[in-house]
Every structure is written in C-alpha cells, then in structure tokens.
Scaffold this motif. Sequence first.
Motif, PDB file in Angstrom:
ATOM      1  N   ARG A   1      85.630  16.192  59.762  1.00  0.00           N
ATOM      2  CA  ARG A   1      85.118  14.790  59.682  1.00  0.00           C
ATOM      3  C   ARG A   1      85.637  14.398  60.740  1.00  0.00           C
ATOM      4  O   ARG A   1      84.933  13.609  62.391  1.00  0.00           O
ATOM      5  N   MET A   2      87.006  14.781  61.131  1.00  0.00           N
ATOM      6  CA  MET A   2      87.753  14.527  62.915  1.00  0.00           C
ATOM      7  C   MET A   2      87.295  14.924  63.973  1.00  0.00           C
ATOM      8  O   MET A   2      87.129  14.142  64.691  1.00  0.00           O
ATOM      9  N   LEU A   3      86.409  16.123  63.679  1.00  0.00           N
ATOM     10  CA  LEU A   3      86.160  16.635  64.075  1.00  0.00           C
ATOM     11  C   LEU A   3      85.291  16.466  65.144  1.00  0.00           C
ATOM     12  O   LEU A   3      84.623  16.664  66.742  1.00  0.00           O
ATOM     13  N   ARG A   4      84.116  16.186  64.960  1.00  0.00           N
ATOM     14  CA  ARG A   4      82.556  14.980  64.661  1.00  0.00           C
ATOM     15  C   ARG A   4      83.041  14.145  65.244  1.00  0.00           C
ATOM     16  O   ARG A   4      82.554  13.917  66.519  1.00  0.00           O
ATOM     17  N   HIS A   5      84.094  13.085  64.625  1.00  0.00           N
ATOM     18  CA  HIS A   5      84.271  12.023  65.217  1.00  0.00           C
ATOM     19  C   HIS A   5      85.097  12.138  66.982  1.00  0.00           C
ATOM     20  O   HIS A   5      84.471  11.620  67.789  1.00  0.00           O
TER      21      HIS A   5
END
Lengths: 123, 379
Positions: free
Chosen positions: B281-285
Amino acid sequence: MTRYFTQEHEWIEVDGDTATVGITDYAQEQLGDIVFVEVPGAGTAVTKGGEAAVVESVKAASDVYSPVSGTVTEGNPALEDDPALVNTDPQGEGWFFKLQIADASELEGLMDEVAYKAFCDSL
Amino acid sequence: MSDNEEAAETELLPLDGWHRARGARMVPFAGYAMPIQYEGIMAEHLWVREHAGLFDVSHMGQLIVEGEGAAEALERILPGDVSALKPGRIRYSLLLAEDGGILDDLMVTNVTAAGGPPRYYLVVNGATKWDDIAFLREHLPDEITLTHLDDRGLLALQGPEAAAVLESIAPGAADGLYFMQGTSAEWRGEALGIGRGGYTGEDGFELSFPAERLAELADALIADDRVRPIGLGARDSLRLEAGLPLYGHDMDETLDPVEAGAAFAISKRRREQGGFHGAERMLRHLAEGPAKKLVGFAVEGRVPVREGATILAGDAPVGRVTSGGFAPSVGAPIAMGYVETQYSAPGTPLEAEVRGRRVPLTVETLPFIPHRYHRKGAQ
C-alpha cells in the motif's frame, strides 16, 4: 443598579429594563487565556439559558448563555481587538453584550453576590 | 458557560502530589490524572521557547526489545532501517498494523551494550501503550524479550536553556550529544537515560529515571530559575507550532505513513525491499501519490479552527481539520488536517467551517515555527 449571577458563571447588571452581561472572574480563571470572543450583534434575540456568545481559550471554545430573554442592543466592540480583557477585567471592561430585557420576572431565581460566592465555594 | 469535565477512572503519575503542590490543574489523559496547566497555557508555552520547561511524560510507555534478531523482528512491524541504527542513535518510527495503518508513533533507540545482544529502547504514546505492548508480544518471535519498564518515569526538559540546565545538574552527562542521540549517565547513584530530542521543536532532552526517585530529579531541575513546570495544554500548542503530529488525532489506524506526512520514516532500503506491514500500500502511495495528505494551515483572522472542522474548496468538502488552536508564538490560530492531494500545495486557498461560518485558510508548509534542534554543524 443590581448585579445577579447564574450557575453558569454569567453576571448580569440590571439598570431599569436594560442590562449588561459578562462572565465572572471564576469563569475566566477556569477558561485560562482567552484568545477570541464572538459577541451577538445588535438586534439579536436571546432567550434565558440560550446560547448568546462564544468564548475561546487556547484549548477550547465555550458557550456563554444569556441569563434572561431579550434583544441585544450592543456587543462589546473592545473584545474584538483585545479578547484578553475578559481575563483582566471580566466584571468591568470585559463585558460581552448589553440587552433590552423582555421579562424582568426572569431575574427571580438568579443569585446575588453573596449566594454566588457561596455557590463557587461549593464547587 | 458550558463545562467540559469528565469523570473517569484515572491512575496517578509518580509525581501526582508534586504537580498538585505546584498548583497544577489536573485532567484525565491517557488513563492518568495529568497536569494540563500550572500558571497558564500561554505563559508556559512562551517560557519554553525562551528558557526551559519541564514536562512530566511518565504516562508514556518505556519498553525494551532485546535478543538476537531483534532488529529484523522490529523491521517487520516498523518501516524504518532498524538494522542500520547505530548504538546511541534514536529514530522516529511508526508501529504498523498488517494493512499498513498506523497503530502508534514512537522513538526507537539502539541501546545495545558493547558485546551484548541487540537491545532497543522504545518510547510509545501513553494512550496506546497497552495496545502496543499486546501487539508487540503478538508480533515479536518468542526468542525476543519484551520488557515494560513500568518502574521508570520520564521527564522532558525542553527549550534553548535546557542544555545549560542539564549540564548544571548532571555535568558532562550530555557532552557531545546531538539531536536524536541518546546515552546513559549516573545521577545520584541511579541510571539516568538521556535522549536528545522532544516534542516542541526546541532543543531538549527526554530523561528516564526510576519512578521512586523521580521527584528528586524533578526538584533538582525546577530549582533552577530557568526551568518552569509545563502542562499538557502548552505541550499541545508547542508541538502544533512545530508541525508534529499527535497520534489519535493527526494519525490513526485508517491512515498510513505516506498520507500522514511520515514517508521520511520509510527508509530507502526498506522502500526497495519492502517486507513490512502494509508495504504494498505504501509503496503504491509513494509511486502514485496518496489520495489525501496531512498539511498545515495558516488561518486568517482570529477565530480558532479546531479538530473536526470541515475543509472546503468552494462548496465542496475536500478535507477535515485534525488539530488546531491558537498558537502563542505565531500569535494567530493555526491548524493541521487532511485534504485531497490536489489541494495540498502550499499557498492553496481553502476554507474551514466554524459554527456555520467560513474561515479562510491557506495551506502552509510545516513547521509553523522553525525547529531549533541541536544538530551537528548547526549554530
């Protein structure tokens, strides 16, 4: 002129059928440093026990209630530039608003200075 | 006048009597009776920025995580580079739920003794410490020991004169210590943990000491004219001016570090390798940008804009205020909150709804007051 007090720590100074309303020294001390005051404008109708003004301290906003019903004639203009007046002179220059009293019988049941002091001591 | 008191089951801090003796007004916070103010929030706030303030933060959780593989174990639930954290160094990090939601923010110090097993000292928020302890017990392997240092108190000494004050009561103890560095010293025969950092934006120290003798340390510090006791009210206005988030308000489990402006806590290596809760999720953000972001707001006029206020662009709600109030050093109201990313650029004009009226806001870079940390190379 006679001054009465509410359990919500407002004071009302009566002069015939007009009055001035503010908050007490006890109230300003509880609130701490006051940073903003919103007073009602002339012509606003207020009801006994209804919200009439807002006083903001650093941490929170609190409502100020009108001790009696009536029509506001003036909000204190000095509080816009110097809200701290409520801390330094709550029962004098730090008044909130003046009003035309609708029903003088609503003053019955409000405390006088002695009763208010006793009330505060009990808190 | 409306009244905002609550009655609650509250525990007492080790310094409870000490606070009351100094005229503290106590309120329930994080399960404890805590001092919200002594002489007044504004005066206390301004004192800290000019001199030194003493805060009792003993409600916070002090934890030790120890054992072979402790860094690797922590890296599964914190997105920081714990393995590269050298002994004596402190890092800000976030405890993450499996979906990457923030469970708490915390400070991690490497306190490994020379030749000893890997050992980390964590300071977590008071309101969340029991949940944090349970979470850590669940997610750390059995070989890693978790110890709750509930026999220790924690004081924060903050302000431009903090270093001089500490030097006078504990000479040499903080020699050579820069921002985000920690050490241990002996004071009156007890171990005194010292971390250079804090929650005000000023230079300062967090001091860990046995709870039983905490009053002696507090007395020694307060005896110095440069130090005054400071309550939670000023603690909040100071950290807000410093642009520092408050867990439970500016961050909660529905938000991840990228949305919350804490992407810096996800170190480069961890971004490349992942392997922590919510990494995807964070890497996508990080790659695409999050849908919303935590930003600061300058407020026009004098009406304070507080937590919960809706933020509007025209008539469209585009965010909400998560922290706000009057800022004594700024001399005006300020706020922090979440807005849709397209409205997050500094200078963007927006409005907040306060008591049915619109108050003009402008997105502002954080912090509102420049940080004055004691960094290497800084004046």
